[in-house]
Motif scaffolding. Structure first.
Motif, PDB file in Angstrom:
ATOM      1  N   THR A   1       2.932   8.983  10.080  1.00 43.11           N
ATOM      2  CA  THR A   1       3.293  10.222   9.383  1.00 43.11           C
ATOM      3  C   THR A   1       4.361   9.952   8.328  1.00 43.11           C
ATOM      4  OG1 THR A   1       2.737  11.541  11.332  1.00 43.11           O
ATOM      5  CG2 THR A   1       4.122  12.582   9.667  1.00 43.11           C
ATOM      6  N   ASN A   2       5.352   9.133   8.665  1.00 44.49           N
ATOM      7  CA  ASN A   2       6.354   8.735   7.674  1.00 44.49           C
ATOM      8  C   ASN A   2       5.690   8.032   6.499  1.00 44.49           C
ATOM      9  OD1 ASN A   2       8.450   9.750   9.190  1.00 44.49           O
ATOM     10  ND2 ASN A   2       9.192   7.770   9.911  1.00 44.49           N
ATOM     11  N   PHE A   3       4.821   7.070   6.807  1.00 43.14           N
ATOM     12  CA  PHE A   3       4.126   6.313   5.762  1.00 43.14           C
ATOM     13  C   PHE A   3       3.373   7.248   4.818  1.00 43.14           C
ATOM     14  CE2 PHE A   3       0.254   4.365   4.170  1.00 43.14           C
ATOM     15  CZ  PHE A   3       0.708   3.172   3.620  1.00 43.14           C
ATOM     16  N   ILE A   4       2.623   8.160   5.364  1.00 40.50           N
ATOM     17  CA  ILE A   4       1.792   9.067   4.569  1.00 40.50           C
ATOM     18  C   ILE A   4       2.645   9.957   3.659  1.00 40.50           C
ATOM     19  CG2 ILE A   4       0.360  11.148   4.790  1.00 40.50           C
ATOM     20  CD1 ILE A   4      -1.051   9.710   7.136  1.00 40.50           C
ATOM     21  N   HIS A   5       3.809  10.349   4.146  1.00 41.48           N
ATOM     22  CA  HIS A   5       4.670  11.252   3.374  1.00 41.48           C
ATOM     23  C   HIS A   5       5.691  10.514   2.514  1.00 41.48           C
ATOM     24  CE1 HIS A   5       3.378  15.208   4.915  1.00 41.48           C
ATOM     25  NE2 HIS A   5       3.057  14.525   6.004  1.00 41.48           N
ATOM     26  N   GLY A   6       5.629   9.195   2.516  1.00 39.31           N
ATOM     27  CA  GLY A   6       6.539   8.429   1.675  1.00 39.31           C
ATOM     28  C   GLY A   6       7.934   8.258   2.239  1.00 39.31           C
ATOM     29  N   VAL A   7       8.096   8.496   3.532  1.00 39.19           N
ATOM     30  CA  VAL A   7       9.382   8.260   4.187  1.00 39.19           C
ATOM     31  C   VAL A   7       9.435   6.790   4.604  1.00 39.19           C
ATOM     32  CG1 VAL A   7      10.884   8.884   6.117  1.00 39.19           C
ATOM     33  CG2 VAL A   7       9.456  10.635   5.026  1.00 39.19           C
ATOM     34  N   PRO A   8      10.375   6.009   4.104  1.00 41.78           N
ATOM     35  CA  PRO A   8      10.320   4.550   4.262  1.00 41.78           C
ATOM     36  C   PRO A   8      10.828   4.036   5.602  1.00 41.78           C
ATOM     37  CG  PRO A   8      12.212   5.129   2.956  1.00 41.78           C
ATOM     38  CD  PRO A   8      11.485   6.430   3.230  1.00 41.78           C
ATOM     39  N   THR A   9      10.280   4.568   6.677  1.00 40.70           N
ATOM     40  CA  THR A   9      10.638   4.106   8.019  1.00 40.70           C
ATOM     41  C   THR A   9       9.374   4.021   8.856  1.00 40.70           C
ATOM     42  OG1 THR A   9      12.747   5.301   7.811  1.00 40.70           O
ATOM     43  CG2 THR A   9      12.175   4.437   9.978  1.00 40.70           C
ATOM     44  N   PHE A  10       8.814   2.830   8.929  1.00 41.43           N
ATOM     45  CA  PHE A  10       7.631   2.588   9.743  1.00 41.43           C
ATOM     46  C   PHE A  10       7.578   1.111  10.090  1.00 41.43           C
ATOM     47  CE2 PHE A  10       6.655   3.494   5.260  1.00 41.43           C
ATOM     48  CZ  PHE A  10       6.231   2.249   4.794  1.00 41.43           C
ATOM     49  N   SER A  11       6.779   0.780  11.083  1.00 45.30           N
ATOM     50  CA  SER A  11       6.867  -0.568  11.635  1.00 45.30           C
ATOM     51  C   SER A  11       5.533  -1.050  12.187  1.00 45.30           C
ATOM     52  CB  SER A  11       7.907  -0.591  12.767  1.00 45.30           C
ATOM     53  OG  SER A  11       7.494   0.244  13.833  1.00 45.30           O
ATOM     54  N   ILE A  12       5.492  -2.337  12.472  1.00 47.09           N
ATOM     55  CA  ILE A  12       4.408  -2.954  13.231  1.00 47.09           C
ATOM     56  C   ILE A  12       4.967  -3.295  14.598  1.00 47.09           C
ATOM     57  CG2 ILE A  12       2.894  -4.963  13.427  1.00 47.09           C
ATOM     58  CD1 ILE A  12       2.945  -5.163  10.373  1.00 47.09           C
TER      59      ILE A  12
ATOM     60  N   GLU B   1       0.820  -1.212   0.000  1.00 49.79           N
ATOM     61  CA  GLU B   1       0.000   0.000   0.000  1.00 49.79           C
ATOM     62  C   GLU B   1       0.854   1.262   0.000  1.00 49.79           C
ATOM     63  OE1 GLU B   1      -3.393   0.175  -0.270  1.00 49.79           O
ATOM     64  OE2 GLU B   1      -3.140  -1.967  -0.686  1.00 49.79           O
ATOM     65  N   SER B   2       2.063   1.182   0.567  1.00 46.40           N
ATOM     66  CA  SER B   2       2.927   2.363   0.610  1.00 46.40           C
ATOM     67  C   SER B   2       3.318   2.824  -0.791  1.00 46.40           C
ATOM     68  CB  SER B   2       4.192   2.063   1.429  1.00 46.40           C
ATOM     69  OG  SER B   2       5.058   1.175   0.743  1.00 46.40           O
ATOM     70  N   LYS B   3       3.273   1.922  -1.756  1.00 42.46           N
ATOM     71  CA  LYS B   3       3.665   2.268  -3.128  1.00 42.46           C
ATOM     72  C   LYS B   3       2.566   3.020  -3.875  1.00 42.46           C
ATOM     73  CE  LYS B   3       7.423  -0.098  -2.497  1.00 42.46           C
ATOM     74  NZ  LYS B   3       8.718   0.607  -2.242  1.00 42.46           N
ATOM     75  N   ILE B   4       1.336   2.887  -3.407  1.00 43.86           N
ATOM     76  CA  ILE B   4       0.200   3.463  -4.146  1.00 43.86           C
ATOM     77  C   ILE B   4      -0.644   4.401  -3.295  1.00 43.86           C
ATOM     78  CG2 ILE B   4       0.060   1.490  -5.714  1.00 43.86           C
ATOM     79  CD1 ILE B   4      -2.269   0.434  -4.003  1.00 43.86           C
ATOM     80  N   PHE B   5      -0.212   4.660  -2.060  1.00 40.64           N
ATOM     81  CA  PHE B   5      -1.046   5.431  -1.138  1.00 40.64           C
ATOM     82  C   PHE B   5      -1.266   6.858  -1.627  1.00 40.64           C
ATOM     83  CE2 PHE B   5      -1.805   8.102   2.595  1.00 40.64           C
ATOM     84  CZ  PHE B   5      -2.888   7.437   3.149  1.00 40.64           C
ATOM     85  N   ASP B   6      -2.512   7.314  -1.513  1.00 43.62           N
ATOM     86  CA  ASP B   6      -2.915   8.667  -1.900  1.00 43.62           C
ATOM     87  C   ASP B   6      -3.276   9.435  -0.639  1.00 43.62           C
ATOM     88  OD1 ASP B   6      -4.312  10.977  -2.764  1.00 43.62           O
ATOM     89  OD2 ASP B   6      -4.924   9.961  -4.611  1.00 43.62           O
ATOM     90  N   ARG B   7      -2.707  10.614  -0.472  1.00 46.05           N
ATOM     91  CA  ARG B   7      -2.940  11.398   0.739  1.00 46.05           C
ATOM     92  C   ARG B   7      -4.387  11.835   0.917  1.00 46.05           C
ATOM     93  NH1 ARG B   7       2.275  15.461   1.373  1.00 46.05           N
ATOM     94  NH2 ARG B   7       3.882  13.894   0.863  1.00 46.05           N
ATOM     95  N   GLU B   8      -5.194  11.685  -0.105  1.00 46.71           N
ATOM     96  CA  GLU B   8      -6.615  11.999   0.042  1.00 46.71           C
ATOM     97  C   GLU B   8      -7.295  11.074   1.044  1.00 46.71           C
ATOM     98  OE1 GLU B   8      -8.603  12.032  -3.675  1.00 46.71           O
ATOM     99  OE2 GLU B   8      -7.498  13.743  -4.480  1.00 46.71           O
ATOM    100  N   HIS B   9      -6.653   9.955   1.364  1.00 47.02           N
ATOM    101  CA  HIS B   9      -7.235   8.989   2.285  1.00 47.02           C
ATOM    102  C   HIS B   9      -6.885   9.279   3.747  1.00 47.02           C
ATOM    103  CE1 HIS B   9      -8.716   6.503  -0.943  1.00 47.02           C
ATOM    104  NE2 HIS B   9      -7.513   6.437  -1.482  1.00 47.02           N
ATOM    105  N   ILE B  10      -6.201  10.392   4.015  1.00 47.71           N
ATOM    106  CA  ILE B  10      -5.815  10.733   5.382  1.00 47.71           C
ATOM    107  C   ILE B  10      -7.046  11.129   6.195  1.00 47.71           C
ATOM    108  CG2 ILE B  10      -4.515  12.342   6.826  1.00 47.71           C
ATOM    109  CD1 ILE B  10      -2.562  12.677   4.505  1.00 47.71           C
ATOM    110  N   GLU B  11      -7.115  10.623   7.420  1.00 49.51           N
ATOM    111  CA  GLU B  11      -8.094  11.068   8.405  1.00 49.51           C
ATOM    112  C   GLU B  11      -7.334  11.650   9.589  1.00 49.51           C
ATOM    113  OE1 GLU B  11     -10.870   7.995   9.478  1.00 49.51           O
ATOM    114  OE2 GLU B  11     -10.603   7.013   7.533  1.00 49.51           O
TER     115      GLU B  11
END
Length: 264
Positions: free
Chosen positions: A91-102, A24-34
């Protein structure tokens, strides 16, 4: 309960859900932000990942309850409860910064007994269980050997909506920036703690955190030979919503700096 076997099952689930998030990180659109609050963002990715994690964990340990960031499940159990952050570093995920985790932890009564942090883009899975040690992709890890702050690389997180303690925080940074090799701000508390556990960072501190941000990482640090405190040197990180994690050798120095400011 065999915590080693349980951990392996959690790792498998976490890696599976991590693949979904990575895709999803490859195709995420910021319009989906809540917005859950000021600067506190969420998306369908967080929510879907959490639902998948809860579903998978329910089959692994049916009797357990849940403490979740997105409130997919709010059922608490008497003995075992999973503490879940499905996407730490939104926030990293939404902005395309490739550092996020579970981040997933298991709590038995009031004791944390299992932790898994999966850094999705590097495919690094950190895991630990009570008295079992800490691991990165199956290989044993341990905290660093740095014995003084002057020889360390530290990590922190910047406040993004609770600014009443900003001046104290800036004072801490002013002191530590002049002492250590540097201070990093990655944007995922879970990864910060995992990096302390494997020796990449020597210490980490942050305030205004929730249990799901730090629970799994706390297990990692402790099982890797490190120490975890609140800013007063106690064991009330969840209640006080703050944490200092170290390799165990620089704890006194960090506690002195944080305590001087935040005890006021």
């Amino acid at each position: 309960m065999d915590l080693a076997v349980l951990t392996k099952k959690v790792i498998s689930l976490t890696e599976e859900v991590g693949e979904f998030i990575h895709g999803e990180s490859k195709i995420f659109d910021r319009e989906h932000i809540e917005y859950k609050g000021m600067h506190d963002m969420v998306s369908y990715v967080d929510k879907t990942a959490e639902r998948d994690l809860v579903k998978g964990l329910s089959s692994i340990l049916p009797e357990a309850g849940y403490i979740t960031e997105e409130n997919t499940s709010t059922i608490l159990a008497d003995e075992y409860n999973w503490i879940i952050d499905p996407l730490d570093g939104t926030t990293n995920f939404i902005h395309g910064v490739p550092t996020f985790s579970i981040s997933i932890a298991l709590q038995r009564k009031d004791e944390l007994v299992l932790g898994v942090v999966y850094e999705i883009n590097r495919k690094e899975c950190f895991s630990a269980w009570k008295d079992g040690g800490a691991y990165l992709n199956g290989k044993r890890i341990s905290v660093s050997l740095a014995s003084a702050v002057e020889n360390t690389l530290l990590a922190t997180g910047f406040p993004f909506y609770e600014f009443s303690k900003m001046e104290k925080y800036i004072n801490v940074l002013r002191v530590l920036m002049q002492k250590c090799h540097g201070i990093r701000r990655i944007g995922s508390a879970a990864i910060d703690l995992a990096y302390v556990a494997c020796g990449r960072f020597d210490g980490y501190f942050e305030y205004n955190l929730n249990s799901y941000d730090i629970a799994a990482g706390m297990v990692l640090v402790r099982e890797a030979g490190g120490q975890v405190f609140d800013f007063k040197g106690g064991n009330n990180c969840f209640e006080r919503r703050e944490i200092i994690a170290t390799n165990g050798k620089i704890s006194t120095e960090l506690l002195a700096v944080l305590g001087k400011e935040f005890d006021q």
